[in-house]
Motif scaffolding. Structure first.
Motif, PDB file in Angstrom:
ATOM      1  N   GLU A 194       0.828  -1.199   0.000  1.00  0.00           N
ATOM      2  CA  GLU A 194       0.000   0.000   0.000  1.00  0.00           C
ATOM      3  C   GLU A 194       0.865   1.253   0.000  1.00  0.00           C
ATOM      4  O   GLU A 194       1.968   1.252   0.561  1.00  0.00           O
ATOM      5  CB  GLU A 194      -0.924   0.028   1.225  1.00  0.00           C
ATOM      6  CG  GLU A 194      -1.929  -1.107   1.280  1.00  0.00           C
ATOM      7  CD  GLU A 194      -2.791  -1.030   2.534  1.00  0.00           C
ATOM      8  OE1 GLU A 194      -2.456  -0.218   3.424  1.00  0.00           O
ATOM      9  OE2 GLU A 194      -3.780  -1.769   2.630  1.00  0.00           O
ATOM     10  N   VAL A 195       0.339   2.295  -0.606  1.00  0.00           N
ATOM     11  CA  VAL A 195       0.959   3.615  -0.540  1.00  0.00           C
ATOM     12  C   VAL A 195       0.047   4.504   0.287  1.00  0.00           C
ATOM     13  O   VAL A 195      -1.091   4.768  -0.104  1.00  0.00           O
ATOM     14  CB  VAL A 195       1.166   4.218  -1.942  1.00  0.00           C
ATOM     15  CG1 VAL A 195       1.837   5.589  -1.825  1.00  0.00           C
ATOM     16  CG2 VAL A 195       1.986   3.290  -2.809  1.00  0.00           C
ATOM     17  N   GLY A 196       0.512   4.913   1.449  1.00  0.00           N
ATOM     18  CA  GLY A 196      -0.298   5.754   2.326  1.00  0.00           C
ATOM     19  C   GLY A 196       0.396   7.069   2.622  1.00  0.00           C
ATOM     20  O   GLY A 196       1.386   7.432   1.990  1.00  0.00           O
ATOM     21  N   LEU A 197      -0.145   7.787   3.591  1.00  0.00           N
ATOM     22  CA  LEU A 197       0.428   9.052   4.022  1.00  0.00           C
ATOM     23  C   LEU A 197       0.824   8.959   5.482  1.00  0.00           C
ATOM     24  O   LEU A 197       0.151   8.310   6.278  1.00  0.00           O
ATOM     25  CB  LEU A 197      -0.579  10.194   3.837  1.00  0.00           C
ATOM     26  CG  LEU A 197      -0.984  10.532   2.400  1.00  0.00           C
ATOM     27  CD1 LEU A 197      -2.082  11.592   2.408  1.00  0.00           C
ATOM     28  CD2 LEU A 197       0.211  11.028   1.603  1.00  0.00           C
ATOM     29  N   SER A 198       1.908   9.605   5.824  1.00  0.00           N
ATOM     30  CA  SER A 198       2.368   9.635   7.211  1.00  0.00           C
ATOM     31  C   SER A 198       2.672  11.079   7.589  1.00  0.00           C
ATOM     32  O   SER A 198       3.103  11.884   6.763  1.00  0.00           O
ATOM     33  CB  SER A 198       3.614   8.768   7.370  1.00  0.00           C
ATOM     34  OG  SER A 198       4.004   8.692   8.726  1.00  0.00           O
ATOM     35  N   ARG A 199       2.457  11.404   8.853  1.00  0.00           N
ATOM     36  CA  ARG A 199       2.645  12.771   9.332  1.00  0.00           C
ATOM     37  C   ARG A 199       4.126  13.115   9.423  1.00  0.00           C
ATOM     38  O   ARG A 199       4.966  12.263   9.752  1.00  0.00           O
ATOM     39  CB  ARG A 199       2.011  12.901  10.715  1.00  0.00           C
ATOM     40  CG  ARG A 199       1.617  14.322  11.120  1.00  0.00           C
ATOM     41  CD  ARG A 199       0.615  14.902  10.197  1.00  0.00           C
ATOM     42  NE  ARG A 199      -0.215  15.931  10.830  1.00  0.00           N
ATOM     43  CZ  ARG A 199      -1.061  16.659  10.152  1.00  0.00           C
ATOM     44  NH1 ARG A 199      -1.186  16.494   8.849  1.00  0.00           N
ATOM     45  NH2 ARG A 199      -1.814  17.552  10.763  1.00  0.00           N
ATOM     46  N   PHE A 200       4.448  14.362   9.140  1.00  0.00           N
ATOM     47  CA  PHE A 200       5.806  14.834   9.408  1.00  0.00           C
ATOM     48  C   PHE A 200       5.743  16.296   9.826  1.00  0.00           C
ATOM     49  O   PHE A 200       4.817  17.033   9.481  1.00  0.00           O
ATOM     50  CB  PHE A 200       6.716  14.653   8.187  1.00  0.00           C
ATOM     51  CG  PHE A 200       6.549  15.709   7.128  1.00  0.00           C
ATOM     52  CD1 PHE A 200       7.432  16.774   7.034  1.00  0.00           C
ATOM     53  CD2 PHE A 200       5.509  15.631   6.211  1.00  0.00           C
ATOM     54  CE1 PHE A 200       7.284  17.740   6.056  1.00  0.00           C
ATOM     55  CE2 PHE A 200       5.351  16.589   5.223  1.00  0.00           C
ATOM     56  CZ  PHE A 200       6.236  17.651   5.143  1.00  0.00           C
ATOM     57  N   TYR A 201       6.739  16.686  10.615  1.00  0.00           N
ATOM     58  CA  TYR A 201       6.792  18.026  11.193  1.00  0.00           C
ATOM     59  C   TYR A 201       8.077  18.699  10.717  1.00  0.00           C
ATOM     60  O   TYR A 201       9.174  18.425  11.226  1.00  0.00           O
ATOM     61  CB  TYR A 201       6.742  17.940  12.721  1.00  0.00           C
ATOM     62  CG  TYR A 201       5.505  17.215  13.200  1.00  0.00           C
ATOM     63  CD1 TYR A 201       4.280  17.852  13.251  1.00  0.00           C
ATOM     64  CD2 TYR A 201       5.567  15.865  13.572  1.00  0.00           C
ATOM     65  CE1 TYR A 201       3.138  17.182  13.670  1.00  0.00           C
ATOM     66  CE2 TYR A 201       4.428  15.187  13.996  1.00  0.00           C
ATOM     67  CZ  TYR A 201       3.221  15.844  14.035  1.00  0.00           C
ATOM     68  OH  TYR A 201       2.091  15.175  14.442  1.00  0.00           O
ATOM     69  N   PRO A 202       7.968  19.586   9.725  1.00  0.00           N
ATOM     70  CA  PRO A 202       9.161  20.155   9.096  1.00  0.00           C
ATOM     71  C   PRO A 202      10.033  20.988  10.031  1.00  0.00           C
ATOM     72  O   PRO A 202      11.222  21.158   9.769  1.00  0.00           O
ATOM     73  CB  PRO A 202       8.590  21.015   7.958  1.00  0.00           C
ATOM     74  CG  PRO A 202       7.167  21.270   8.321  1.00  0.00           C
ATOM     75  CD  PRO A 202       6.721  20.067   9.093  1.00  0.00           C
ATOM     76  N   HIS A 203       9.447  21.492  11.123  1.00  0.00           N
ATOM     77  CA  HIS A 203      10.234  22.336  12.025  1.00  0.00           C
ATOM     78  C   HIS A 203      10.633  21.612  13.303  1.00  0.00           C
ATOM     79  O   HIS A 203      11.107  22.250  14.253  1.00  0.00           O
ATOM     80  CB  HIS A 203       9.459  23.619  12.347  1.00  0.00           C
ATOM     81  CG  HIS A 203       9.180  24.456  11.136  1.00  0.00           C
ATOM     82  ND1 HIS A 203      10.128  25.245  10.536  1.00  0.00           N
ATOM     83  CD2 HIS A 203       8.069  24.578  10.371  1.00  0.00           C
ATOM     84  CE1 HIS A 203       9.615  25.840   9.485  1.00  0.00           C
ATOM     85  NE2 HIS A 203       8.371  25.453   9.352  1.00  0.00           N
TER      86      HIS A 203
END
Length: 644
Positions: A161-170
């Motif tokens: 599967e191709v999903g989305l995951s959270r990321f915090y650029p700062h």
């Protein structure tokens, strides 16, 4: 007879007409039914032929939920604070697998899965319902994902599967306020009476703290669906249809990325907290707790070593000191006592109190911080010089109930409604409170201690920022963190005028001005040289032990807390800052210089100009500012508003 025959003929004709009409209607109905059946048979034979052929061959159709894109979070200028990135993962559904252990063994030949991880996955597969997909591996590289995808038809129950995951650029800059997400746990599900089916998707990310948790319903979105063909061996053959879900709400906060970054960098290695508010509307522009941590570690699965290091750090990086931390506010509370006394009329603005360095009540001596005493001081001078004895004396005249009422009016002892984790209420104590809490009577010594922000009085840095904002503006401004939802502005709540006399506010402001700019001010070294940015403030030192000894002679954790609150410009207040340095010693030396730098950054909209510092401090300020690790303003341009 002729008339009778004519009537019979007419009746017969009418009857024939009725019968013909009914026949036509019945025939039309029969034709419609036949046509409908014909169309249905055509649809089944042609349009749905593949699906029925698939069912005849032992295949089946299953509905899979499609996780929606989590809502993005931006700062007040459109800078991305929390986004989504592609995540390649592999899941397995136990009921679709022939032999779970064999399928997992085959998968391990394609991607790296350790023995310990394999054992944990097998345990999870046994614990979960057979129709619940379990994530076997995520954050795969494209090469690893491709190997699984090519071999997927031979892996029963395994789905790439191709999903989305959270990321915090700062990273650490917003860790405490925005919080972080993590996989849904059994504990999370146990707290919900009727959990959203989305939460049962493997590795679905749920807000765990901060804005991510408090505004979870806004950010989560609604699931989509896809219809897939699964053969008798449990292998997913193809996708038959898809309906995309609704992405989560995009949120815009009141925070300013550059100011937040500067505040955290300026706090440096200290265990400290700073809050910056716009006094005109309550917008929280920066709310920094130091030291911080990288929330991306929690999203990706923090290691035991990293988590242990965070837990064992005596500076408590996981604690949000801005809203969860409660401290005796020390002398920053003296504006509360002064305004309560002026409102009650127990002392006039120019009436003086003599400070010999101490007072005695009930056989106990209460010392002023200046053992030699301050002599005679009036209302604003009591703040300028932070004379303890002045407040010992006037507090006995006004009483704890009036002091407590003024504290709540200025925002202390009130739980402010921000979407952050564990926002504390603080404490503005009363006689009734002590009786209910400890079963004891209120004593004279309790009022004396409370008058200078010690004893039972507790406040958070957020509450102290609210207090400074209300004194500066004369209005009951409320802190707010949410600026807009999906581009629609959240209305600013009207801030009524404080129910406080103008003369009382004027004395508090004059005293705070003198603290920074007066000849005897306790924060004179932290004045702002630029006349248009003149700052008013109040230092505070909060005792953490009962004995009075030199801070340098005791371990760090036994030293006093250092506090400072301020607002600027004095003539037209725009910003308020509150700051605490845990175990920093004195407010004038440890807290006020940091707060001034943060205030100057807010006023200047960027790095403080050296001309705003007294000439004797400019070289030191230049070196200090040059040493800070700050973000480049050119790298944080507002991104496109994609929800992906």
């Amino acid at each position: 007879m002729k008339g009778l025959r004519r009537r019979n003929t007419a009746a017969t004709q009418a009857s024939r007409t009725t019968i013909t009409r009914r026949g036509l209607m019945l025939g039309a109905a029969q034709a419609a039914i036949v046509a409908t059946l014909g169309l249905r048979m055509r649809h089944m034979q042609l349009d749905q032929a593949d699906e029925y052929r698939m069912l005849a061959e032992g295949n089946s159709v299953k509905i899979r939920l499609i996780p929606p894109a989590r809502g993005l979070i931006y700062d007040r200028n459109g800078v991305l604070l929390a986004g989504n990135e592609q995540n390649y993962r592999v899941t397995m559904t136990r009921e679709d697998a022939d032999d779970v252990e064999q399928e997992l063994a085959d998968l391990r030949r394609l991607i790296p899965i350790t023995d310990d991880e394999a054992e944990e996955l097998l345990d999870e597969l046994k614990r979960r319902p057979p129709n619940a997909p379990i994530t076997l591996a995520d954050r795969l590289s494209w090469e690893e994902f491709s190997r699984v995808a090519v071999n997927a038809p031979a892996l029963a129950g395994v789905t790439p599967e191709v999903g989305l995951s959270r990321f915090y650029p700062h990273g650490p800059d917003f860790a405490h306020v925005i919080g972080y997400v993590g996989p849904v746990s059994d504990y999370d599900l146990s707290k919900l009476e009727n959990p959203d089916p989305l939460l049962r998707i493997p590795r679905f990310q749920l807000g765990k703290s901060g804005v991510e948790a408090k505004l979870e319903d806004d950010l989560r979105g609604k699931a989509g669906q896809r219809r897939v063909e699964v053969n008798s061996a449990g292998r997913e053959m193809r996708e038959l249809g898809r309906r995309e879900g609704d992405p989560g709400t995009a949120l815009q906060l009141t925070l300013d990325t550059r100011l937040q970054n500067f505040a955290l960098a300026r706090l440096g290695e200290e265990s400290a907290a700073a809050v910056v508010m716009d006094v005109t509307n309550g917008d929280v522009l920066a709310i920094s707790s130091a030291p911080s941590f990288d929330p991306n570690l929690f999203v990706r699965g923090i290691s035991s070593a990293d988590y242990k290091a965070l837990m064992e750090d005596d500076h408590r990086p996981l604690a949000d000191k801005t809203v969860q931390g409660l401290y005796p506010p020390g002398s920053t509370f003296k504006m509360v006592t002064l305004m309560a006394a002026l409102e009650a009329g127990v002392i006039g603005p120019e009436e003086t109190v003599r400070c010999p360095g101490y007072v005695e009540y009930g056989g106990r001596r209460f010392n002023c911080w200046k053992r030699a005493g301050h002599g005679r001081v009036n209302a604003w001078q009591s703040l300028e010089q932070s004379c303890d004895v002045y407040f010992y004396e006037v507090s006995q005249k006004v009483g704890i109930e009036a002091i407590s009422a003024m504290a709540r009016k200025l925002g202390i002892g009130v739980r402010h409604d921000l979407p952050m984790s564990a926002v504390a209420e603080g404490n503005a104590p009363t006689k009734e409170w002590k009786a209910a809490r400890y079963g004891k009577d209120w004593l004279v010594g309790d009022t004396i201690n409370a008058s200078i922000g010690q004893g039972y009085v507790l406040a958070s840095p957020l509450q102290l920022a609210v207090m400074a904002s209300r004194i500066a503006s004369g209005r009951a401004v409320k802190p707010r963190l949410l600026r807009a939802r999906d581009g629609i502005e959240v209305p600013v709540e009207d801030a009524p005028e404080l129910d406080v006399k103008d003369t009382s506010l004027a004395m508090a402001r004059k005293g705070m001005w003198a603290v920074v700019n007066g000849s005897h001010g306790t924060a004179g070294r932290s004045k702002i040289a630029a006349a248009e940015w003149t700052m008013a403030g109040k230092t505070g030192t909060s005792q953490v032990r009962s004995t009075v000894v030199n801070n340098n002679s005791v371990p760090w954790e036994q030293r006093d807390h250092a506090l400072f609150v301020c607002f600027a410009p004095v003539d037209n207040p725009k910003y308020a800052v509150s700051l605490i340095v845990e175990h920093g010693g004195g407010g004038s030396t440890a807290a006020a210089p940091i707060a001034r730098d943060i205030m100057l950054f807010a006023l200047a909209g960027g790095l403080p100009p050296l001309a705003a510092y007294p000439s004797s401090q400019r070289e030191q300020a230049r070196r200090r500012l040059d040493d800070l690790d700050l973000i480049d303003p050119e790298t944080i341009a507002p991104p496109t508003r994609s929800r992906a």
